[in-house]
Design a protein around this motif. Structure first.
Motif, PDB file in Angstrom:
ATOM      1  N   ASP A   1      65.072  33.129   2.233  1.00 37.66           N
ATOM      2  CA  ASP A   1      65.343  32.719   0.854  1.00 37.66           C
ATOM      3  C   ASP A   1      66.722  33.259   0.506  1.00 37.66           C
ATOM      4  OD1 ASP A   1      65.416  31.992  -1.758  1.00 37.66           O
ATOM      5  OD2 ASP A   1      63.489  32.853  -2.314  1.00 37.66           O
ATOM      6  N   GLY A   2      67.744  32.420   0.693  1.00 38.27           N
ATOM      7  CA  GLY A   2      69.114  32.902   0.533  1.00 38.27           C
ATOM      8  C   GLY A   2      69.434  33.918   1.611  1.00 38.27           C
ATOM      9  N   SER A   3      69.791  35.139   1.201  1.00 44.21           N
ATOM     10  CA  SER A   3      70.103  36.188   2.178  1.00 44.21           C
ATOM     11  C   SER A   3      68.922  37.141   2.373  1.00 44.21           C
ATOM     12  CB  SER A   3      71.328  36.984   1.713  1.00 44.21           C
ATOM     13  OG  SER A   3      71.077  37.590   0.456  1.00 44.21           O
ATOM     14  N   THR A   4      67.758  36.788   1.815  1.00 45.04           N
ATOM     15  CA  THR A   4      66.574  37.630   1.945  1.00 45.04           C
ATOM     16  C   THR A   4      65.632  37.066   3.003  1.00 45.04           C
ATOM     17  OG1 THR A   4      66.709  38.207  -0.408  1.00 45.04           O
ATOM     18  CG2 THR A   4      64.637  38.676   0.721  1.00 45.04           C
ATOM     19  N   VAL A   5      65.156  37.944   3.884  1.00 49.53           N
ATOM     20  CA  VAL A   5      64.220  37.559   4.932  1.00 49.53           C
ATOM     21  C   VAL A   5      62.929  38.352   4.726  1.00 49.53           C
ATOM     22  CG1 VAL A   5      63.807  37.457   7.425  1.00 49.53           C
ATOM     23  CG2 VAL A   5      66.105  37.116   6.541  1.00 49.53           C
ATOM     24  N   THR A   6      61.824  37.646   4.601  1.00 49.13           N
ATOM     25  CA  THR A   6      60.541  38.289   4.343  1.00 49.13           C
ATOM     26  C   THR A   6      59.490  37.707   5.275  1.00 49.13           C
ATOM     27  OG1 THR A   6      61.135  38.486   2.001  1.00 49.13           O
ATOM     28  CG2 THR A   6      58.822  38.835   2.573  1.00 49.13           C
ATOM     29  N   GLY A   7      58.591  38.554   5.767  1.00 48.60           N
ATOM     30  CA  GLY A   7      57.539  38.025   6.630  1.00 48.60           C
ATOM     31  C   GLY A   7      56.670  39.101   7.228  1.00 48.60           C
ATOM     32  N   THR A   8      56.119  38.788   8.397  1.00 46.11           N
ATOM     33  CA  THR A   8      55.184  39.694   9.071  1.00 46.11           C
ATOM     34  C   THR A   8      55.609  39.973  10.502  1.00 46.11           C
ATOM     35  OG1 THR A   8      53.782  37.841   9.768  1.00 46.11           O
ATOM     36  CG2 THR A   8      53.236  38.897   7.664  1.00 46.11           C
ATOM     37  N   TRP A   9      55.119  41.083  11.028  1.00 47.21           N
ATOM     38  CA  TRP A   9      55.362  41.454  12.416  1.00 47.21           C
ATOM     39  C   TRP A   9      54.034  41.857  13.061  1.00 47.21           C
ATOM     40  CZ3 TRP A   9      53.756  46.314  13.809  1.00 47.21           C
ATOM     41  CH2 TRP A   9      53.562  47.239  12.778  1.00 47.21           C
ATOM     42  N   THR A  10      53.947  41.669  14.373  1.00 46.56           N
ATOM     43  CA  THR A  10      52.775  42.077  15.147  1.00 46.56           C
ATOM     44  C   THR A  10      53.247  42.637  16.485  1.00 46.56           C
ATOM     45  OG1 THR A  10      51.455  40.284  14.194  1.00 46.56           O
ATOM     46  CG2 THR A  10      50.573  41.350  16.154  1.00 46.56           C
TER      47      THR A  10
ATOM     48  N   GLY B   1      66.571  46.144   6.957  1.00 45.70           N
ATOM     49  CA  GLY B   1      65.644  46.370   5.867  1.00 45.70           C
ATOM     50  C   GLY B   1      64.553  47.345   6.249  1.00 45.70           C
ATOM     51  N   LYS B   2      63.335  47.100   5.773  1.00 50.85           N
ATOM     52  CA  LYS B   2      62.222  48.027   5.970  1.00 50.85           C
ATOM     53  C   LYS B   2      60.966  47.285   6.442  1.00 50.85           C
ATOM     54  CE  LYS B   2      63.993  51.917   4.058  1.00 50.85           C
ATOM     55  NZ  LYS B   2      63.986  53.266   4.662  1.00 50.85           N
ATOM     56  N   TRP B   3      60.149  47.999   7.215  1.00 49.61           N
ATOM     57  CA  TRP B   3      58.830  47.500   7.581  1.00 49.61           C
ATOM     58  C   TRP B   3      57.773  48.353   6.889  1.00 49.61           C
ATOM     59  CZ3 TRP B   3      55.386  50.911   9.702  1.00 49.61           C
ATOM     60  CH2 TRP B   3      55.907  52.072  10.300  1.00 49.61           C
ATOM     61  N   VAL B   4      56.580  47.789   6.759  1.00 52.64           N
ATOM     62  CA  VAL B   4      55.440  48.548   6.268  1.00 52.64           C
ATOM     63  C   VAL B   4      54.232  48.157   7.117  1.00 52.64           C
ATOM     64  CG1 VAL B   4      54.823  46.814   4.525  1.00 52.64           C
ATOM     65  CG2 VAL B   4      54.085  49.177   4.216  1.00 52.64           C
ATOM     66  N   GLY B   5      53.378  49.136   7.407  1.00 50.19           N
ATOM     67  CA  GLY B   5      52.204  48.871   8.227  1.00 50.19           C
ATOM     68  C   GLY B   5      51.311  50.099   8.268  1.00 50.19           C
ATOM     69  N   PHE B   6      50.107  49.928   8.819  1.00 52.77           N
ATOM     70  CA  PHE B   6      49.193  51.055   8.876  1.00 52.77           C
ATOM     71  C   PHE B   6      49.380  51.834  10.178  1.00 52.77           C
ATOM     72  CE2 PHE B   6      46.899  47.544  10.833  1.00 52.77           C
ATOM     73  CZ  PHE B   6      46.337  48.122  11.969  1.00 52.77           C
ATOM     74  N   GLY B   7      49.072  53.128  10.136  1.00 45.74           N
ATOM     75  CA  GLY B   7      49.242  53.998  11.292  1.00 45.74           C
ATOM     76  C   GLY B   7      47.950  54.244  12.035  1.00 45.74           C
ATOM     77  N   LYS B   8      48.016  55.114  13.039  1.00 46.97           N
ATOM     78  CA  LYS B   8      46.869  55.415  13.884  1.00 46.97           C
ATOM     79  C   LYS B   8      45.750  56.080  13.094  1.00 46.97           C
ATOM     80  CE  LYS B   8      45.745  57.574  18.329  1.00 46.97           C
ATOM     81  NZ  LYS B   8      46.200  58.501  19.401  1.00 46.97           N
ATOM     82  N   GLU B   9      46.130  56.836  12.074  1.00 47.41           N
ATOM     83  CA  GLU B   9      45.142  57.540  11.251  1.00 47.41           C
ATOM     84  C   GLU B   9      44.791  56.743   9.996  1.00 47.41           C
ATOM     85  OE1 GLU B   9      43.882  60.189  12.545  1.00 47.41           O
ATOM     86  OE2 GLU B   9      45.310  60.217  14.202  1.00 47.41           O
ATOM     87  N   PHE B  10      45.056  55.436  10.001  1.00 44.64           N
ATOM     88  CA  PHE B  10      44.744  54.534   8.889  1.00 44.64           C
ATOM     89  C   PHE B  10      45.493  54.888   7.607  1.00 44.64           C
ATOM     90  CE2 PHE B  10      41.163  54.342  11.813  1.00 44.64           C
ATOM     91  CZ  PHE B  10      41.121  52.971  12.066  1.00 44.64           C
ATOM     92  N   ASP B  11      46.696  55.412   7.796  1.00 43.37           N
ATOM     93  CA  ASP B  11      47.567  55.620   6.652  1.00 43.37           C
ATOM     94  C   ASP B  11      48.619  54.508   6.660  1.00 43.37           C
ATOM     95  OD1 ASP B  11      48.579  56.505   9.012  1.00 43.37           O
ATOM     96  OD2 ASP B  11      49.561  58.282   8.224  1.00 43.37           O
ATOM     97  N   VAL B  12      49.247  54.276   5.516  1.00 44.22           N
ATOM     98  CA  VAL B  12      50.262  53.234   5.412  1.00 44.22           C
ATOM     99  C   VAL B  12      51.640  53.871   5.596  1.00 44.22           C
ATOM    100  CG1 VAL B  12      51.302  51.485   3.925  1.00 44.22           C
ATOM    101  CG2 VAL B  12      48.821  51.820   3.913  1.00 44.22           C
ATOM    102  N   ASN B  13      52.382  53.347   6.567  1.00 42.39           N
ATOM    103  CA  ASN B  13      53.691  53.905   6.897  1.00 42.39           C
ATOM    104  C   ASN B  13      54.785  52.887   6.626  1.00 42.39           C
ATOM    105  OD1 ASN B  13      52.475  56.280   7.914  1.00 42.39           O
ATOM    106  ND2 ASN B  13      52.064  55.251   9.855  1.00 42.39           N
ATOM    107  N   THR B  14      56.023  53.377   6.614  1.00 41.72           N
ATOM    108  CA  THR B  14      57.178  52.498   6.462  1.00 41.72           C
ATOM    109  C   THR B  14      58.356  53.097   7.218  1.00 41.72           C
ATOM    110  OG1 THR B  14      58.570  51.306   4.870  1.00 41.72           O
ATOM    111  CG2 THR B  14      58.012  53.593   4.346  1.00 41.72           C
ATOM    112  N   GLY B  15      59.369  52.277   7.459  1.00 39.91           N
ATOM    113  CA  GLY B  15      60.543  52.757   8.181  1.00 39.91           C
ATOM    114  C   GLY B  15      61.598  51.679   8.271  1.00 39.91           C
TER     115      GLY B  15
END
Length: 253
Positions: free
Chosen positions: A175-184, A215-229
């Protein structure tokens, strides 16, 4: 109008297979699994150009085994949205929904993308491992990115990850210069995460040069916490030819 399945095409190219080679691998897999099929180059073309909307179960199982991905992650539309009819050519075409849901996918108007971002990109992200003393690790992959309209789909090359046997897939929207989506990412079965499959969201901005997204990612960790980086994509080559893909089919430096 049909919508090309750029996700399946990206996955096939990520496996370094031509359409003809991909069909042959599907046939060989069917023989090994005791489910012979008649996969052909023309059938693969129909899947990828969208003229065949969904594969028959026989082919869906072969696609899952060959790609290592569930069929709903290979760019085919959800069967819940429409009634599926056998087209007699190894796949299914969508018909009008009996409950009044229109055929195809209706999406909101999107801003026209500034350029074409297809090519080979170096994907780099960082994550903290809570189970290893909060040490910061880096994941790197060479990814084949393909663009169709405002959609970007990506798949890492088979031998092109810093951590062996950890394929990465991306499904992004421009969307213009913004990229949004998912990763696996499917982690290696003999690695620290023992084959666990991780997924999450991703948002980046494209630099004016069009050669870097950050930019940044967000996802859950091994201990079921939500992480970002942080996450970055850097353009390496605009070509998606077989020779180019082969040259990047190696772990990043």
């Amino acid at each position: 109008m049909t919508t090309p399945n750029s996700t399946l095409r990206a996955v096939r190219m990520g496996l370094l297979l031509s359409q003809d080679e991909f069909a042959r691998v599907l046939r060989e897999d069917g023989e090994r699994a005791g489910e012979p099929n008649n996969a052909s180059k023309r059938l693969v073309q129909r899947w990828e150009d969208g003229s065949t909307a969904a594969p028959q179960p026989l082919y869906a199982r072969a696609l899952e085994r060959v790609t290592g991905m569930p069929i709903d992650a290979l760019g085919f539309p959800s069967p819940v949205l429409a009634r599926v009819a056998d087209d007699g050519r190894g796949g299914h075409d969508l018909q009008d929904s009996p409950v009044g849901i229109p055929t195809g996918t209706v999406s909101a108007p999107q801003t026209t993308p500034r350029g074409n971002y297809s090519g080979v990109w170096l994907s780099t992200y960082e994550y903290v491992s809570s189970g290893r003393g909060n040490e910061v690790f880096t994941g790197k992959h060479y990814v084949v990115l393909l663009q169709h309209g405002n959609r970007l789909t990506g798949r890492s090359l088979p031998n092109a990850s810093l951590n062996p046997d950890s394929p990465l897939t991306l499904d992004l929207q421009l969307d213009g210069s913004t990229v949004t989506g998912t990763w696996t990412e499917q982690t290696a079965s003999d690695g620290y995460y023992r084959g666990a499959r991780y997924f999450g969201a991703l948002q980046m901005l494209v630099e004016p040069t069009g050669r870097r997204m950050a930019g940044k990612w967000v996802g859950f960790g091994k201990e079921f916490d939500v992480n970002t980086g942080p996450w970055e994509l850097r353009l390496m080559d605009t070509s998606t030819g077989k020779a180019t893909l082969a040259s990047y089919n190696r772990p990043p430096d």
